[in-house]
Scaffold this motif. Structure first.
Motif, PDB file in Angstrom:
ATOM      1  N   GLN A   1       2.393  -1.624 -17.595  1.00  0.00           N
ATOM      2  CA  GLN A   1       2.062  -0.325 -18.180  1.00  0.00           C
ATOM      3  C   GLN A   1       0.804   0.250 -17.527  1.00  0.00           C
ATOM      4  O   GLN A   1      -0.188  -0.445 -17.317  1.00  0.00           O
ATOM      5  CB  GLN A   1       1.850  -0.456 -19.689  1.00  0.00           C
ATOM      6  N   PHE A   2       0.891   1.538 -17.220  1.00  0.00           N
ATOM      7  CA  PHE A   2      -0.224   2.258 -16.609  1.00  0.00           C
ATOM      8  C   PHE A   2      -0.722   3.266 -17.630  1.00  0.00           C
ATOM      9  O   PHE A   2       0.033   4.144 -18.062  1.00  0.00           O
ATOM     10  CB  PHE A   2       0.244   2.960 -15.329  1.00  0.00           C
ATOM     11  N   THR A   3      -1.977   3.158 -18.048  1.00  0.00           N
ATOM     12  CA  THR A   3      -2.495   3.962 -19.151  1.00  0.00           C
ATOM     13  C   THR A   3      -3.718   4.766 -18.715  1.00  0.00           C
ATOM     14  O   THR A   3      -4.152   4.706 -17.563  1.00  0.00           O
ATOM     15  CB  THR A   3      -2.877   3.063 -20.337  1.00  0.00           C
ATOM     16  N   LYS A   4      -4.282   5.491 -19.684  1.00  0.00           N
ATOM     17  CA  LYS A   4      -5.448   6.336 -19.418  1.00  0.00           C
ATOM     18  C   LYS A   4      -6.660   5.521 -18.979  1.00  0.00           C
ATOM     19  O   LYS A   4      -7.573   6.044 -18.339  1.00  0.00           O
ATOM     20  CB  LYS A   4      -5.808   7.140 -20.662  1.00  0.00           C
ATOM     21  N   SER A   5      -6.696   4.239 -19.314  1.00  0.00           N
ATOM     22  CA  SER A   5      -7.840   3.402 -18.952  1.00  0.00           C
ATOM     23  C   SER A   5      -7.651   2.706 -17.607  1.00  0.00           C
ATOM     24  O   SER A   5      -8.529   1.958 -17.167  1.00  0.00           O
ATOM     25  CB  SER A   5      -8.087   2.350 -20.048  1.00  0.00           C
ATOM     26  N   ASN A   6      -6.517   2.921 -16.960  1.00  0.00           N
ATOM     27  CA  ASN A   6      -6.223   2.263 -15.675  1.00  0.00           C
ATOM     28  C   ASN A   6      -6.429   3.217 -14.502  1.00  0.00           C
ATOM     29  O   ASN A   6      -6.344   4.436 -14.655  1.00  0.00           O
ATOM     30  CB  ASN A   6      -4.784   1.748 -15.634  1.00  0.00           C
ATOM     31  N   LYS A   7      -6.674   2.636 -13.343  1.00  0.00           N
ATOM     32  CA  LYS A   7      -6.725   3.371 -12.083  1.00  0.00           C
ATOM     33  C   LYS A   7      -6.144   2.491 -10.991  1.00  0.00           C
ATOM     34  O   LYS A   7      -6.310   1.265 -11.013  1.00  0.00           O
ATOM     35  CB  LYS A   7      -8.168   3.725 -11.697  1.00  0.00           C
ATOM     36  N   LEU A   8      -5.444   3.106 -10.059  1.00  0.00           N
ATOM     37  CA  LEU A   8      -5.124   2.434  -8.805  1.00  0.00           C
ATOM     38  C   LEU A   8      -6.093   2.966  -7.759  1.00  0.00           C
ATOM     39  O   LEU A   8      -6.198   4.179  -7.558  1.00  0.00           O
ATOM     40  CB  LEU A   8      -3.684   2.714  -8.368  1.00  0.00           C
ATOM     41  N   ILE A   9      -6.825   2.059  -7.123  1.00  0.00           N
ATOM     42  CA  ILE A   9      -7.819   2.446  -6.119  1.00  0.00           C
ATOM     43  C   ILE A   9      -7.410   1.849  -4.784  1.00  0.00           C
ATOM     44  O   ILE A   9      -7.159   0.651  -4.670  1.00  0.00           O
ATOM     45  CB  ILE A   9      -9.232   1.961  -6.514  1.00  0.00           C
ATOM     46  N   SER A  10      -7.337   2.681  -3.780  1.00  0.00           N
ATOM     47  CA  SER A  10      -6.901   2.231  -2.455  1.00  0.00           C
ATOM     48  C   SER A  10      -7.889   1.233  -1.860  1.00  0.00           C
ATOM     49  O   SER A  10      -9.055   1.165  -2.261  1.00  0.00           O
ATOM     50  CB  SER A  10      -6.749   3.431  -1.510  1.00  0.00           C
ATOM     51  N   ARG A  11      -7.401   0.483  -0.881  1.00  0.00           N
ATOM     52  CA  ARG A  11      -8.302  -0.359  -0.093  1.00  0.00           C
ATOM     53  C   ARG A  11      -9.065   0.528   0.888  1.00  0.00           C
ATOM     54  O   ARG A  11      -8.670   1.651   1.173  1.00  0.00           O
ATOM     55  CB  ARG A  11      -7.518  -1.408   0.674  1.00  0.00           C
ATOM     56  N   LEU A  12     -10.139  -0.020   1.422  1.00  0.00           N
ATOM     57  CA  LEU A  12     -10.958   0.748   2.360  1.00  0.00           C
ATOM     58  C   LEU A  12     -10.262   0.915   3.702  1.00  0.00           C
ATOM     59  O   LEU A  12     -10.468   1.901   4.400  1.00  0.00           O
ATOM     60  CB  LEU A  12     -12.313   0.062   2.546  1.00  0.00           C
ATOM     61  N   GLY A  13      -9.411  -0.031   4.055  1.00  0.00           N
ATOM     62  CA  GLY A  13      -8.691   0.053   5.322  1.00  0.00           C
ATOM     63  C   GLY A  13      -7.764  -1.125   5.466  1.00  0.00           C
ATOM     64  O   GLY A  13      -7.695  -2.003   4.602  1.00  0.00           O
ATOM     65  N   ARG A  14      -7.015  -1.136   6.576  1.00  0.00           N
ATOM     66  CA  ARG A  14      -6.114  -2.258   6.830  1.00  0.00           C
ATOM     67  C   ARG A  14      -6.931  -3.540   6.997  1.00  0.00           C
ATOM     68  O   ARG A  14      -7.853  -3.602   7.800  1.00  0.00           O
ATOM     69  CB  ARG A  14      -5.301  -1.984   8.098  1.00  0.00           C
ATOM     70  N   GLY A  15      -6.592  -4.570   6.219  1.00  0.00           N
ATOM     71  CA  GLY A  15      -7.319  -5.823   6.303  1.00  0.00           C
ATOM     72  C   GLY A  15      -8.680  -5.797   5.638  1.00  0.00           C
ATOM     73  O   GLY A  15      -9.498  -6.688   5.846  1.00  0.00           O
TER      74      GLY A  15
END
Length: 800
Positions: A164-178
């Motif tokens: 479940q993805f809710t208001k308190s969640n975030k998906l944050i990208s990685r800074l780069g490959r590896g």
């Protein structure tokens, strides 16, 4: 004797007890870590938690020489794809580090010196074990099995099915490959309760998805949702309370999936191929990567060539040769001390910088817009749009630059008159993901600091080394060539070669002229040009389309190539490449063996069985659903008909000739579409009524096709021949008859309506469903027509 027997019996019992204890200790569940236990980084290859179905593994994941992360990854993916990381910003040492489940209930990751790198908030709880579930969720449970903590509540860059993805969640990208450190792109519920993608960099924060040029409701979302919750299911469908709803192009059970925000800022849904361990993109949020904010940094401009690349505008250069996120820096100082005579404006067509407007005005003349920027010391450029309104935007900062043939205006850079610029302005982009020339530039810069003599000696040294290396490579290649000629190419190597050689690329006209033997064998004619059969040097058979004069325009052609070249779906004809020369515009597609659907369905010499017909209906629906929902929302085929549905060696459908006319004419009047198309029998009523064209025109055309698959005859004999229109009413008659029958539960009517050539060998349930779908699709009121993804779902439910 008796005492010896007792001793022997005692020894036997002792050995049995020890054996049982050893057996129990050595057969611990591989997915469970008990309290007082730990996993050590030195044993990272064996100290692992593995889910019972072997789908996921949890343990120490190494990057570089000595950096380790506590991670969860897909066991069977080729590159061990990580879906969760406990300590992305604080890796631990490759010696002495461990993850321990302590007596007080805390799950603690410690570094070599005993310092805590990460821990759960479960101190003083009744935690008794850590367990890795089959869905990839790492949980802490008490003695009764109740979950007290779970990794699903703390996602990193990936969302898994049923997480479940809710208001308190975030998906944050990685800074780069590896690089597992947190990047600059975020997927989250915004303050207005709508799921958005945002760039959150050191200089700015900026939302870029969904479409920032329209409001919430025009994006088919709602901000009236108090739950703020979303979930991805096992079949590949994502549902959110803000009405974001999308489906994987390979919709169905039995596939491992993940939704990931990648380091380039795009949100993508991936499916795992169990045979190869590789991932396939089955949906993505951003179709044109230059729409992603921040990827080229301050002052940078994203351009398509045809892949997205970063470029610096005139008067600017890269701030950091190894990192495009740092953007571009000016060669000059600011303008406040300069007079208007010392300033000039440089025009860059079809370029804009999103945001940071210091002023905005309608119905402004070019001169007044220019003067407004001249008089403003902080103004760095102005954007002027010729959309009938004379829109003027002055820019205080230059962020989120992009070039697109769709942008109806230009940016005018404010530069000192001493800065030299060439005409016309050409933006030479470099790959923002991996600039192959960066290392060379860095070396040359470092050499420049030495004396001239040293630099020359280094140049000679490297030239000599390069020559030796080239000779060695030549000898190696020659040796391999002789060996392979003698023994033949191993199957695996040959397959690898074909994979490498078959990537999307640019061809020369000479190559394609040779491949087609001077365009000798014509396969067919379409609205956009003629198609010829050809054989490339790697022995691939291809279909080469020579575009007509109307499709030779530079911007139109590149828009087509940059978009259609990325489309990859099993039910769409694949584009292998293109030719772009001053007097030649050609597209290279895969060759499909069994001709088009009309030649197989309506011919006296060919025949399609029922199973093939149902597969054509389902596959065509999947291909159109991909175009409408997963690929590019504004790619509408506009010419769905049996002639444009090709059948491969196994009679699987592949839609051809899609998108080009719609893309090239998208800003023109609807009547021009009618003029381009030849077959009107498949065209929705809104063409004639001059209504806005939406994806529902494809739904109407698909409805005619699916009814023809059932009947086995042309229902759409309203065609243009020799400039005269001829109309029959077979479709109208059939729809009227079926609409009177459909309320009945008796399926006896199906026998009389299905193609008699099948001799009764067909699925009554499937035939009824196809007719029902077809009738709905050809409704005059387009709001009553279903969407293509709902049609796919309906057909899948009756698939046998």
């Amino acid at each position: 004797m008796r005492s010896q027997s007792l001793i022997s019996l005692s020894s036997t019992i002792f050995l049995i007890v020890v054996s049982i204890c050893f057996s129990l200790s050595s057969s611990r569940n591989p997915n469970i870590l008990q309290i007082h236990s730990s996993l050590a980084v030195e044993n990272h290859d064996s100290d692992l938690l593995i889910s019972l179905d072997n789908s996921f593994t949890c343990g120490f994941y190494g990057l570089g020489e000595n950096a380790y992360y506590l991670s969860i990854w897909f066991t069977n993916s080729k590159d061990r794809t990580v879906v969760w990381t406990a300590n992305p910003d604080k890796p631990v040492n490759g010696k002495g580090s461990r993850i321990s489940l302590l007596r007080n209930g805390a799950f603690v990751l410690t570094d070599i010196d005993g310092a805590i790198a990460w821990e759960t908030n479960t101190t003083n709880t009744n935690v008794r074990r850590a367990e890795l579930l089959d869905n990839g969720n790492l949980v802490l449970k008490d003695s009764s099995g109740k979950i007290l903590w779970q990794s699903f509540d703390f996602p990193t860059d990936t969302l898994l099915p049923h997480q479940q993805f809710t208001k308190s969640n975030k998906l944050i990208s990685r800074l780069g490959r590896g690089n597992y450190a947190a990047g600059n792109f975020i997927f989250h519920y915004d303050n207005d309760n709508v799921l958005r993608l945002m760039y959150d960099g050191p200089d700015i924060s900026s939302v870029y998805w969904p479409n920032i040029d329209v409001d919430v409701f025009q994006n088919l979302r709602t901000n009236y949702n108090s739950t703020r919750i979303a979930v991805l299911d096992d079949m590949g469908r994502f549902l959110s309370s803000d009405r974001l709803d999308f489906t994987a192009s390979d919709f169905g059970f039995g596939i491992k999936r993940r939704l990931t925000i990648d380091y380039d800022g795009n949100l993508r849904l991936y499916s795992l191929n169990n045979a190869t361990g590789l991932w396939t993109i089955t949906w993505e949020a951003v179709r044109q990567m230059c729409s992603v904010h921040g990827i080229c940094g301050r002052n940078g401009i994203c351009v398509y060539q045809p892949e997205p690349k970063c470029s610096c505008p005139p008067g600017y250069e890269m701030a950091d040769q190894s990192n495009w996120n740092r953007g571009c820096k000016p060669w000059f100082s600011r303008f406040c001390s300069m007079s208007q005579m010392q300033v000039k404006f440089v025009k860059i067509q079809h370029v804009d910088f999103y945001g940071f407007d210091s002023s905005f005005s309608f119905q402004s003349s070019f001169e007044s817009c220019k003067n407004k920027c001249l008089e403003d010391c902080e103004c760095q450029a102005f954007s002027y749009r010729l959309t009938g309104e004379g829109r003027c935007y002055t820019k205080a900062e230059l962020f989120n630059g992009y070039k697109s043939p769709n942008f109806p205006g230009s940016i005018f850079l404010k530069l000192p008159s001493t800065v030299e610029t060439s005409e016309p302005i050409i933006l030479n982009g470099t790959n923002y993901k991996c600039n192959s020339s960066e290392s060379t530039k860095t070396l040359e810069t470092s050499f420049a600091y030495g004396s001239r003599g040293k630099k020359v000696r280094w140049v000679y040294l490297y030239s000599f080394a390069s020559a030796i290396g080239a000779i060695e490579m030549l000898l190696i290649v020659l040796g391999w060539w002789l060996l392979l000629r003698k023994h033949g190419l191993p199957d695996m190597v040959e397959e690898g070669y074909r994979l490498i050689s078959s990537q999307f690329r640019k061809f020369t006209y000479i190559e394609l002229n040779k491949a087609t033997k001077n365009f000798k064998e014509e396969l067919g004619k379409g609205a956009s040009g003629n198609v010829y059969k050809g054989v490339l040097e790697d022995e691939r058979v291809v279909a080469v389309k020579k575009l007509g004069d109307a499709y030779q325009i530079e911007e139109v052609f590149w828009a087509e190539v940059s978009i259609i070249g990325k489309i990859n779906h099993m039910n769409l004809v694949r584009m292998w490449g293109f030719c772009s020369e001053p007097s030649h515009r050609l597209l290279v597609y895969e060759y499909v063996q069994n001709l088009s659907l009309d030649r197989n369905l309506f011919s006296e010499n060919r025949f399609l069985g029922w199973q093939e017909r149902f597969e054509v209906a389902l596959g065509t629906a999947k291909g159109l659903a991909y175009l409408h929902h997963e690929c590019l929302e504004w790619v509408i085929h506009c010419d769905v008909k049996p002639e444009n549905i090709l059948l491969d060696g196994e009679f699987k459908p592949k839609i051809s000739d899609f998108g080009l006319a719609k893309l090239s004419q998208r800003d023109s009047k609807n009547s021009e579409f009618s003029r381009i198309r030849g077959t009107k029998g498949y065209m929705a009523p809104e063409w004639a009524l001059n209504l806005p064209i939406t994806a529902k025109v494809d739904v109407y055309s698909y409805g005619v096709v699916i009814l023809e698959l059932v009947k086995g005859i042309r229902l759409s004999n309203w065609v243009v021949e020799d400039g005269e229109e001829h109309e029959t009413t077979e479709l109208t008659k059939f729809v009227k008859v079926v609409k009177r029958i459909l309320p009945s539960e008796d399926l006896g009517w199906i026998e009389s309506e299905v193609d008699t050539r099948l001799n009764g060998e067909f699925s009554r349930r499937q035939a009824q469903k196809m007719v029902e779908i077809g009738i709905l699709c050809v409704e005059e009121d387009r709001s009553k027509r279903p969407t293509m993804d709902s049609i796919v779902q309906a057909l899948l439910e009756c698939e046998e």
